[in-house]
Design an enzyme around this catalytic site. Structure first.
Site, mmCIF file in Angstrom:
data_model
loop_
_atom_site.group_PDB
_atom_site.id
_atom_site.type_symbol
_atom_site.label_atom_id
_atom_site.label_comp_id
_atom_site.label_asym_id
_atom_site.label_seq_id
_atom_site.Cartn_x
_atom_site.Cartn_y
_atom_site.Cartn_z
ATOM 1 N N CYS A 184 39.391 25.757 47.977
ATOM 2 C CA CYS A 184 38.803 26.759 48.516
ATOM 3 C C CYS A 184 37.194 26.582 48.743
ATOM 4 O O CYS A 184 36.136 25.906 48.080
ATOM 5 C CB CYS A 184 38.572 27.920 47.428
ATOM 6 N N GLU A 201 36.981 35.303 47.929
ATOM 7 C CA GLU A 201 35.957 35.636 47.007
ATOM 8 C C GLU A 201 36.147 37.240 46.667
ATOM 9 O O GLU A 201 35.927 37.730 45.373
ATOM 10 C CB GLU A 201 34.592 35.617 47.655
ATOM 11 N N ASP A 211 40.556 43.150 29.088
ATOM 12 C CA ASP A 211 39.855 43.027 27.961
ATOM 13 C C ASP A 211 39.394 43.641 27.014
ATOM 14 O O ASP A 211 39.136 43.895 25.887
ATOM 15 C CB ASP A 211 39.108 41.338 28.212
#
Length: 124
Positions: free
Chosen positions: A41, A79, A93
């Protein structure tokens, strides 16, 4: 996610702190690190990044939307997709102690302009 989990996020009452603020920062940081995370990338100089969230009470979902603007000869879709994914993982999380059944789904490119492959806009 469970309705209670969405309420905790909306009220800013998660044990780990402000979930959406943290996820926003994580998403923006991920945009800047995409070239380090995805092999082959290109490094993209992002000149404009937004990371927004829509809380959907009727379906107990959070929609994450990342927009990336850059100058140069490449697009910034990788991105933006990385920003969304990391933001959602951050939400997971921070809330997994109260809801391990949360799901991440439907991560997709909706629109892009520029770059070698040209413009794209998802139908529907």
């Amino acid at each position: 996610m469970k309705a209670d989990t969405l309420s905790v996020i909306r009220e800013g009452a998660a044990a780990k702190g402000d979930v959406l603020a943290t996820a926003r920062i994580a998403g923006i940081m991920a945009v800047k690190k995409t070239w380090e995370l995805i092999p082959l990338c290109h490094l993209v100089a992002a000149c404009h990044i937004t990371m927004d969230f829509n809380l959907l009470s009727e379906s107990n979902e959070i929609e994450a939307v990342c927009k990336v603007g850059c100058t140069g000869r490449t697009g910034a879709e990788m991105e933006a997709l990385t920003g969304v994914t990391i933001a959602l993982l951050t939400i997971y999380d921070m809330c997994k102690a109260i809801d391990r059944e949360m799901e991440l789904h439907s991560i997709a490119l909706w629109e892009k302009s520029g770059g070698k492959s040209g413009d794209f806009k998802r139908e529907g």
